[in-house]
Scaffold this active site. Structure first.
Site, mmCIF file in Angstrom:
data_model
loop_
_atom_site.group_PDB
_atom_site.id
_atom_site.type_symbol
_atom_site.label_atom_id
_atom_site.label_comp_id
_atom_site.label_asym_id
_atom_site.label_seq_id
_atom_site.Cartn_x
_atom_site.Cartn_y
_atom_site.Cartn_z
ATOM 1 N N LYS A 1 6.692 -4.845 -4.407
ATOM 2 C CA LYS A 1 8.197 -4.455 -3.987
ATOM 3 C C LYS A 1 7.821 -4.791 -3.111
ATOM 4 C CE LYS A 1 11.784 -4.205 -5.823
ATOM 5 N NZ LYS A 1 12.833 -4.318 -5.895
ATOM 6 N N CYS B 1 0.829 -1.154 0.151
ATOM 7 C CA CYS B 1 0.428 0.013 0.410
ATOM 8 C C CYS B 1 0.675 0.827 0.177
ATOM 9 C CB CYS B 1 -1.020 0.203 1.118
ATOM 10 S SG CYS B 1 -2.333 -1.113 1.026
HETATM 11 O O1 M6R Z 1 13.112 -5.820 -0.286
HETATM 12 P P1 M6R Z 1 13.743 -7.383 0.220
HETATM 13 O O2 M6R Z 1 15.070 -7.195 -0.259
HETATM 14 O O3 M6R Z 1 13.407 -7.231 1.462
HETATM 15 O O4 M6R Z 1 12.861 -7.802 0.141
HETATM 16 C C1 M6R Z 1 12.690 -9.473 -0.178
HETATM 17 C C2 M6R Z 1 11.912 -9.967 -1.168
HETATM 18 O O5 M6R Z 1 10.131 -9.752 -0.552
HETATM 19 C C3 M6R Z 1 12.050 -10.270 -2.503
HETATM 20 O O6 M6R Z 1 13.763 -10.038 -2.921
HETATM 21 C C4 M6R Z 1 11.136 -10.631 -3.688
HETATM 22 O O7 M6R Z 1 12.227 -11.827 -2.752
HETATM 23 C C5 M6R Z 1 11.906 -9.979 -4.581
HETATM 24 N N1 M6R Z 1 10.690 -10.098 -5.453
HETATM 25 C C6 M6R Z 1 12.731 -11.354 -5.585
HETATM 26 O O8 M6R Z 1 12.731 -10.867 -7.090
#
Ligand code: M6R
Length: 592
Positions: free
Chosen positions: A587, A2
């Site tokens: 994201k 959000c």
């Molecule tokens: O922002 P973050 O690196 O903590 O996010 C972790 C995961 O949600 C993120 O890496 C997710 O697996 C990606 N969308 C993969 O491409």
């Protein structure tokens, strides 16, 4: 997930400003959006499901508004519908609210509201906030907000409007919220990326604080209603680095930026020497290292654990944050806990950090977003210097995580008997995209197969995990990643003549073993693509060999994922899907 925008200005034209900035939050993922504009003593509320452009079409009136709030919603409580889309109004239509996060005691609050004859219209937890605000008596709205926040359990960033005031009331606990001000306007946002065009500085609202934002001033209060002084941050190059430029998609742009990111990290860590800035005692007497993250960042943790164990000879292990939190981990002041996150806002990683701190561990964050919650809470921060990453599929941030973790492992090795000496300048010479046009052919093999597997050993197995995540995330193709040595223990039964198996091999010592796995697959009718940077791979069972550029084995894990990032991107385009916004995903996962 959000997103929140609130805008208040001396000038008219606020609805356009809000929509323009709301669009900058699209990258975080959402399924509906809404806006509440204030004029005279009435609210004008518009909502729509799907793209923000659907909402924009509903704003076909003169933009003579000075004040409004808006939201992009990623459904948690209640399905995707207009009824559940924010902003929500109180029953008396005096209050409007937008909210990020989850109100955990929302069922109890709903029960309480029933006893007060308040019927909630939506299925959301958010509506309870305005309902509670409307119940409180008196004229001091900031005090009312303080009272309501004490009733809420969970995480929230909220922005409220009262119909008789040109004021934005805001509050936060765990979810981030920021406020920026210039001569004519103030803007509230859940992401400073939105401030780039109109503001030079902004303020991060401290945790568990509330604020009253008018066009002239921002008053921040803590839980006890004491005024809080907040220092301003500059809107820096990071917040401005989200332009798409000549590219069609952010995923393509971000993959193409990998060489530049590697260069930036190497020069930044040389100039700033982030390790020298860390107190000398910080790395002393570390007996074990735990690396914690989610998704792609978790894969970086697995790789980082290998680097640290191999170079510094300290026991190191990677953990999935959502598992770590509930695992009663054995940690104390001799444990270094490393939190890896692109966004720095991932809820499970953030809550794991709080757990580690409460147990007295030393905490280090490897993050990309410099102003993020994880960056703020950890004892020490190592920046990823990757620039803003917009596509949901994480690419350049992963390569950056691996490089920064390798620099850290190299630094930690100095405290061991075998300090490492790695020539990082090789990364400046290598061709990151050697023969990537050949990947088109491999894409066709993927599209013809019913089942896709990624296998490898050691670092190549971690590459297989990340390669599988990339492919499934944006192409929706179901695939399996396993260590080559595990094939015979179950998964081989899935392999048949409709299977495509990627064998990743970058370690000369393990090549023969990988080749024998390839033969086992071939014997079951599977097609094999070998992805390697080794010379002279001889095997009649391999259908296609993709060679990426040679580099010293110590650095190959940083680039071996690139062919798979490109493969996922190209396959996604051929299937006609959006590489930047895969379905069901956000994201930044700011709720558990
Ligand atoms: O922002 P973050 O690196 O903590 O996010 C972790 C995961 O949600 C993120 O890496 C997710 O697996 C990606 N969308 C993969 O491409």
């Amino acid at each position: 997930m959000c997103g929140i925008i609130g805008y208040i200005s001396k000038e008219k034209g606020v609805s356009k400003k809000i929509i323009h900035n709301l669009k900058k939050l699209e990258y975080r993922g959402y399924d509906s959006s809404g806006i509440c504009l204030l004029k005279g003593n009435t609210f004008l509320v518009k909502k729509s499901v799907g793209e923000i452009s659907n909402l924009e079409k509903k704003l076909d009136f003169d933009d003579d508004f000075n004040c409004g709030i808006a939201h992009t919603r990623w459904a948690t409580h209640g399905k995707v519908s207009l009824k559940n889309t924010h902003p929500h109004l109180s029953q008396d239509h005096c209050w409007a609210v937008v909210h990020n996060g989850i109100i955990e005691n929302f069922l109890e609050l709903s029960e309480f509201l029933k006893t007060q004859c308040v019927t909630l219209k939506s299925e959301t937890d958010t509506e309870t906030i305005v309902a509670l605000m409307a119940l409180l008596k008196g004229n001091d709205n900031i005090k009312k907000l303080n009272e309501v926040t004490t009733m809420l359990v969970g995480s929230f960033a909220i922005c409220l409007l009262h119909k008789s005031e040109q004021v934005l009331y805001v509050a936060r606990r765990h979810s981030p919220l920021y406020v920026a001000k210039n001569d004519t306007s103030c803007m509230v946002s859940s992401d400073p990326v939105t401030f780039g065009e109109d503001f030079e500085t902004y303020y991060a609202l401290p945790d568990d604080c509330i604020a009253k934002v008018t066009v002239d001033k921002i008053d921040v209060y803590d839980k006890d209603m004491n005024k809080v002084c907040v220092s301003a941050s500059e809107v820096g190059s990071f917040e401005k680095s989200a332009e798409l430029g000549k590219y069609s998609f952010y995923a393509e742009k971000e993959i193409s930026e990998i060489p530049k990111v590697v260069d930036t990290i190497l020069s930044n860590y040389k100039i700033v020497d982030h390790f020298k800035k860390i107190n000398k005692t910080f790395f002393r007497q570390i007996k074990k290292v735990k690396l914690i993250g989610c998704g792609t960042a978790y894969h970086a943790c697995l790789m980082g654990a290998k680097y640290i164990q191999d170079y510094a000879h300290i026991e190191a292990q990677g953990y999935i944050a959502s598992e770590f939190r509930y695992s009663k981990p054995l940690i104390d002041k001799h444990t270094l806990c490393i939190f890896v996150s692109q966004s720095g806002e991932t809820a499970d990683t953030l809550l794991s950090l709080e757990l580690a701190k409460s147990k007295g561990a030393k905490t280090l964050a490897v993050v990309n977003v410099p102003y993020s919650s994880i960056a703020q809470k950890a004892d020490v921060v190592l920046p990823l210097c990757a620039g803003m990453e917009v596509a949901v599929m994480s690419t350049k941030a992963y390569n950056a995580m691996l490089l920064v973790l390798k620099l850290l492992a190299t630094h930690l090795s100095k405290f061991s008997e075998t300090p490492q000496n790695i020539d990082y300048t090789e990364l400046k010479k290598v061709n990151y995209f050697k023969d990537v046009q050949k990947i088109d052919q491999i894409t066709n093999l993927v599209l013809k197969s019913e089942k896709v597997f990624f296998i490898g050993r050691g670092e190549d197995y971690i590459c297989a995990l990340e390669a599988g995540l990339k492919l499934k995330e944006i192409t929706y193709i179901n695939c399996v990643s396993i260590p080559s040595g595990e094939l015979k223990h179950g998964t081989l039964s899935l392999v048949d003549n409709k299977s495509l198996v990627f064998v990743i091999a970058t370690d000369q010592n393990l090549l023969a073993k990988n080749i024998s796995s390839a033969s086992e697959i071939k014997a079951r009718g599977g097609k094999i693509v070998l992805v390697t940077n080794l010379d002279d791979v001889q095997c009649k069972d391999i259908d296609y060999v993709y060679h990426f550029d040679k580099i010293t084995p110590k650095l190959s894990s940083i680039i071996s994922i690139i062919p798979f990032q490109v493969l996922a991107y190209k396959t996604c385009l051929k299937l006609g899907y959006s590489p930047d916004k895969p379905r069901n995903l956000a994201k930044s996962v700011t709720v558990e």
